[in-house]
Design an enzyme around this catalytic site. Structure first.
Site, PDB file in Angstrom:
ATOM      1  N   ALA A   1      35.837  -4.188  22.914  1.00 45.25           N
ATOM      2  CA  ALA A   1      35.863  -5.495  23.579  1.00 45.25           C
ATOM      3  C   ALA A   1      37.235  -6.010  23.993  1.00 45.25           C
ATOM      4  CB  ALA A   1      35.198  -6.530  22.677  1.00 45.25           C
TER       5      ALA A   1
ATOM      6  N   CYS B   1      36.955   2.382  33.655  1.00 43.30           N
ATOM      7  CA  CYS B   1      37.720   2.092  34.874  1.00 43.30           C
ATOM      8  C   CYS B   1      38.349   3.391  35.371  1.00 43.30           C
ATOM      9  CB  CYS B   1      38.744   0.983  34.647  1.00 43.30           C
ATOM     10  SG  CYS B   1      39.896   1.296  33.325  1.00 43.30           S
TER      11      CYS B   1
ATOM     12  N   PRO C   1      40.882  -6.513  25.753  1.00 37.00           N
ATOM     13  CA  PRO C   1      41.324  -7.866  25.368  1.00 37.00           C
ATOM     14  C   PRO C   1      40.269  -8.962  25.498  1.00 37.00           C
ATOM     15  CG  PRO C   1      42.196  -7.304  27.531  1.00 37.00           C
ATOM     16  CD  PRO C   1      41.476  -6.085  27.033  1.00 37.00           C
TER      17      PRO C   1
ATOM     18  N   LYS D   1      35.285  -9.166  29.354  1.00 37.46           N
ATOM     19  CA  LYS D   1      33.830  -9.007  29.504  1.00 37.46           C
ATOM     20  C   LYS D   1      33.087  -9.756  28.398  1.00 37.46           C
ATOM     21  CE  LYS D   1      34.460  -4.714  31.995  1.00 37.46           C
ATOM     22  NZ  LYS D   1      35.851  -4.431  31.535  1.00 37.46           N
TER      23      LYS D   1
HETATM   24  C1  LIG Z   1      38.651  -0.341  28.435  1.00 44.44           C
HETATM   25  S1  LIG Z   1      39.220  -1.146  27.021  1.00 44.44           S
HETATM   26  C2  LIG Z   1      38.056  -2.464  26.851  1.00 44.44           C
HETATM   27  C3  LIG Z   1      38.290  -3.642  27.785  1.00 44.44           C
HETATM   28  C4  LIG Z   1      37.410  -4.832  27.446  1.00 44.44           C
HETATM   29  N1  LIG Z   1      36.008  -4.501  27.472  1.00 44.44           N
HETATM   30  C5  LIG Z   1      37.634  -6.031  28.365  1.00 44.44           C
HETATM   31  O1  LIG Z   1      36.831  -6.299  29.248  1.00 44.44           O
HETATM   32  O2  LIG Z   1      38.631  -6.723  28.175  1.00 44.44           O
HETATM   33  C6  LIG Z   1      38.741  -0.053  25.761  1.00 44.44           C
HETATM   34  C7  LIG Z   1      38.966  -0.561  24.338  1.00 44.44           C
HETATM   35  O3  LIG Z   1      38.368   0.371  23.438  1.00 44.44           O
HETATM   36  C8  LIG Z   1      39.049   0.305  22.214  1.00 44.44           C
HETATM   37  N2  LIG Z   1      38.654   1.516  21.468  1.00 44.44           N
HETATM   38  C9  LIG Z   1      39.084   2.798  21.667  1.00 44.44           C
HETATM   39  N3  LIG Z   1      38.429   3.640  20.850  1.00 44.44           N
HETATM   40  C10 LIG Z   1      37.557   2.891  20.123  1.00 44.44           C
HETATM   41  C11 LIG Z   1      36.603   3.190  19.113  1.00 44.44           C
HETATM   42  N4  LIG Z   1      36.407   4.450  18.699  1.00 44.44           N
HETATM   43  N5  LIG Z   1      35.892   2.177  18.571  1.00 44.44           N
HETATM   44  C12 LIG Z   1      36.077   0.891  18.993  1.00 44.44           C
HETATM   45  N6  LIG Z   1      36.987   0.550  19.944  1.00 44.44           N
HETATM   46  C13 LIG Z   1      37.706   1.533  20.498  1.00 44.44           C
HETATM   47  C14 LIG Z   1      40.500   0.214  22.624  1.00 44.44           C
HETATM   48  O4  LIG Z   1      41.276  -0.353  21.592  1.00 44.44           O
HETATM   49  C15 LIG Z   1      40.412  -0.670  23.884  1.00 44.44           C
HETATM   50  O5  LIG Z   1      40.705  -2.001  23.561  1.00 44.44           O
END
Ligand SMILES: C[S@@+](CC[C@H](N)C(=O)[O-])C[C@H]1O[C@@H](n2cnc3c(N)ncnc32)[C@H](O)[C@@H]1O
Length: 252
Positions: A66, A191, A68, A71
């Site tokens: 989620a 993305c 920063p 969404k």
């Molecule tokens: C694309 S970003 C999410 C952006 C967010 N949905 C938004 O709209 O602001 C992906 C996120 O996944 C987190 N992440 C990566 N691997 C993960 C895991 N195994 N479990 C939970 N979160 C994870 C990262 O820290 C990062 O913040």
């Protein structure tokens, strides 16, 4: 350079225009849910991805990756303070930012049903089996627009990393599917520009989990492309929006 060759091969004649558009300004909208609350600027394609989850007040929703938090803000605005939203992110630093965003941009009555957690997303399928009506998996991905605009990231970009990420995305998606209630809806998004991180991840889960079906997303942003399983919003044709890929899945 590897990045440019890879995408030039993938996109062919479209690549020069797409490359220029990726270097340009995005297409952000201002989200503000009250005069005294902090505005948040989010790409219109990201708003579209979150809205395609079709959340209604009263539902139990998981935003698995989620931070920063853009969404999660859109989802909270659809819940209107009824139901529950778990905004999860594994990274402690990004979780701090997520908490800040939610606390500063959501009205108290909407914030009351939001819980921030820090689990590894792959664990939900085991520990929270069939627990949510809606799940957004906005997966960690290559973030190609960001890579392109950052020399340090461009330097370490590789086709191998794309493959590694697609394996990680597949594991997160399997976990999300298992955490979804029958009749529930899941949106998988990235993305990324490569189909390996997009349609291919969905194709694999459809083979592994026969209870899942793709549901068409009816309203899509102007200029967005329909792919085999989802929608790809790319900035060259969609007025600067994206890149955002999303696919909507339901569980029978
Ligand atoms: C694309 S970003 C999410 C952006 C967010 N949905 C938004 O709209 O602001 C992906 C996120 O996944 C987190 N992440 C990566 N691997 C993960 C895991 N195994 N479990 C939970 N979160 C994870 C990262 O820290 C990062 O913040």
């Amino acid at each position: 350079m590897e990045f440019f060759d890879y995408f030039s091969q993938l996109y062919g004649d479209r690549w020069p225009a797409l490359l220029e558009a990726l270097k340009g300004e995005g297409n952000a909208v201002r989200l503000q849910f009250g005069e005294s609350l902090e505005p948040y600027f989010l790409d219109e394609a990201s708003v579209f991805a979150a809205k395609s989850l079709a959340v209604e007040p009263g539902m139990d929703v998981l935003d698995m990756c989620a931070a920063p938090g853009g969404k999660s803000l859109v989802i909270a605005s659809m819940l209107q303070g009824e139901g529950s939203l778990q905004s999860n992110d594994r990274s402690p630093d990004r979780r701090l930012r997520l908490t800040h965003v939610l606390e500063n941009s959501l009205p108290a009555s909407w914030l009351g049903i939001v819980k921030v957690t820090g689990y590894d997303g792959v664990k939900f399928g085991l520990h929270k089996k069939e627990s949510y009506d809606r799940i957004l998996l906005d997966a960690p991905c290559s973030s190609d627009r960001h890579v392109l605009n950052s020399p340090a990231h461009l330097e370490v970009w590789s086709a191998k990393r794309v493959k590694r990420l697609s394996v990680e995305q597949g594991a997160l998606l399997a976990s999300a599917v298992d955490a979804l209630r029958p009749g529930g809806v899941l949106v998988y998004g990235t993305c990324a520009l490569s189909p390996l991180e997009n349609d291919k991840v969905v194709e694999k889960i459809l083979k592994k989990r026969p209870a899942m079906r793709v549901e068409p997303i009816e309203e899509i942003p102007p200029g967005a492309d329909r792919t085999e399983f989802g929608v790809h919003v790319l900035p060259d044709t969609s007025e600067g929006r994206g890149p955002i890929y999303c696919a909507k899945l339901t569980k029978f």
